[in-house]
Design a protein around this motif. Structure first.
Motif, short mmCIF file in Angstrom:
data_model
loop_
_atom_site.label_atom_id
_atom_site.label_comp_id
_atom_site.label_asym_id
_atom_site.label_seq_id
_atom_site.Cartn_x
_atom_site.Cartn_y
_atom_site.Cartn_z
N ALA A 71 56.60 17.46 43.06
CA ALA A 71 57.59 16.48 42.60
C ALA A 71 59.00 16.93 42.92
O ALA A 71 59.86 16.13 43.29
N ARG A 72 59.24 18.22 42.80
CA ARG A 72 60.57 18.76 43.11
C ARG A 72 60.87 18.61 44.60
O ARG A 72 61.99 18.23 44.98
N ARG A 73 59.91 18.86 45.45
CA ARG A 73 60.13 18.73 46.90
C ARG A 73 60.38 17.28 47.26
O ARG A 73 61.21 16.98 48.14
N ARG A 74 59.66 16.36 46.61
CA ARG A 74 59.91 14.94 46.87
C ARG A 74 61.34 14.57 46.47
O ARG A 74 62.02 13.83 47.19
N TYR A 75 61.79 15.11 45.33
CA TYR A 75 63.14 14.81 44.88
C TYR A 75 64.17 15.30 45.91
O TYR A 75 65.09 14.58 46.28
N LEU A 76 64.01 16.53 46.35
CA LEU A 76 64.97 17.10 47.29
C LEU A 76 64.91 16.39 48.64
O LEU A 76 65.94 16.23 49.31
N THR A 77 63.73 15.96 49.05
CA THR A 77 63.61 15.20 50.29
C THR A 77 64.32 13.85 50.17
O THR A 77 65.03 13.42 51.08
N ASP A 78 64.15 13.19 49.03
CA ASP A 78 64.75 11.88 48.83
C ASP A 78 66.27 11.95 48.68
O ASP A 78 66.98 11.07 49.16
N HIS A 79 66.75 12.98 48.01
CA HIS A 79 68.18 13.03 47.66
C HIS A 79 68.98 14.04 48.48
O HIS A 79 70.21 13.99 48.47
#
Length: 245
Positions: free
Chosen positions: A148-156
């Motif tokens: 979930a953290r990697r998805r957040y950093l990828t998105d933002h």
């Protein structure tokens, strides 16, 4: 003007009215938002009718509908009486402005703060666009599963806001490991060069959105007061489930 573009313009006007230090004229709004005076009048009309904007003798200001929206916002983001009481308590204990921030559906949002409406706030309530560079963002991201953290950093992304901002994912993961170990996140001039913020995760129900409590203070005071401020945050987080005025 119709369709999505008119919605964007109307929201631009609403933001401009809310961010102005006082009543603002239609001409000023047209200049700030880059549209014609007739467009300003056309788009403000439904905002006035619905109570989002108020027209007075000196210009436009936020309308009577705004407090109800804020109450609804707080309710939807689980800002109950305990959380509301916690912020002024931390402000009194530390002398630093306090913030309540949550993570929900891939977004980090500053929900509430003790900063006076008339003051400049480097971490104003609203969507947090610099989470990787803030203490409250680190405290929340450290709680998430790695995927979930990697998805957040990828998105933002991990934009560089100052020369102290961590923009490398491996370094950031090491930073979050330290946050989990200490139970305290710190950002020294990473999001705003003049400010330091400290944050702790807040315990909550398993079904509740992850939340964090944070404070901000000028960087020049950080070396003098970081130990006492950090200790006050840790005590507040430990007492949060039963905190009351």
């Amino acid at each position: 003007m119709t369709g999505p573009r008119s919605v964007d313009r109307a929201l631009d006007l609403l933001d401009a009215v809310s961010e102005a230090p006082g009543p603002v004229s239609a001409k000023t709004l047209a200049r700030q938002c880059g549209c014609s005076l007739s467009t300003v009048y056309h788009l403000l009309a439904p905002l006035i009718e619905r109570g989002h904007v108020l027209r007075g003798p000196d210009g436009y200001s936020p309308g009577p509908r705004v407090p109800a929206l804020h109450r609804s916002f707080r309710r939807h983001h689980s800002v109950d009486a305990k959380a509301a009481a916690l912020l002024p308590r931390i402000r009194r204990a530390t002398g630093a402005e306090a913030y309540f921030t949550t993570y929900r559906d891939g977004q980090i949002t500053v929900i509430d703060s003790t900063t006076p409406l008339t003051a400049t706030d480097p971490f104003a309530p609203g969507p947090e666009r610099r989470a990787h560079a803030t203490a409250h963002g680190k405290a929340l991201l450290a709680q998430l599963p790695r995927a979930a953290r990697r998805r957040y950093l990828t998105d933002h992304g991990m934009a560089r806001h100052t020369d102290r901002t961590i923009t490398d994912e491996a370094r950031f993961e090491a930073e979050l490991a330290r946050v989990r170990d200490r139970g305290l996140a710190v950002s020294v001039g990473e999001a705003d060069p003049a400010h330091t913020c400290l944050a702790v995760p807040l315990p909550g129900r398993p079904d509740a959105a992850p939340a964090a409590l944070s404070v901000s203070l000028p960087r020049r005071l950080f070396q003098l007061r970081h130990a006492e401020v950090g200790a006050a945050l840790l005590r507040a987080a430990a007492a949060f489930p039963t905190a009351s005025e």
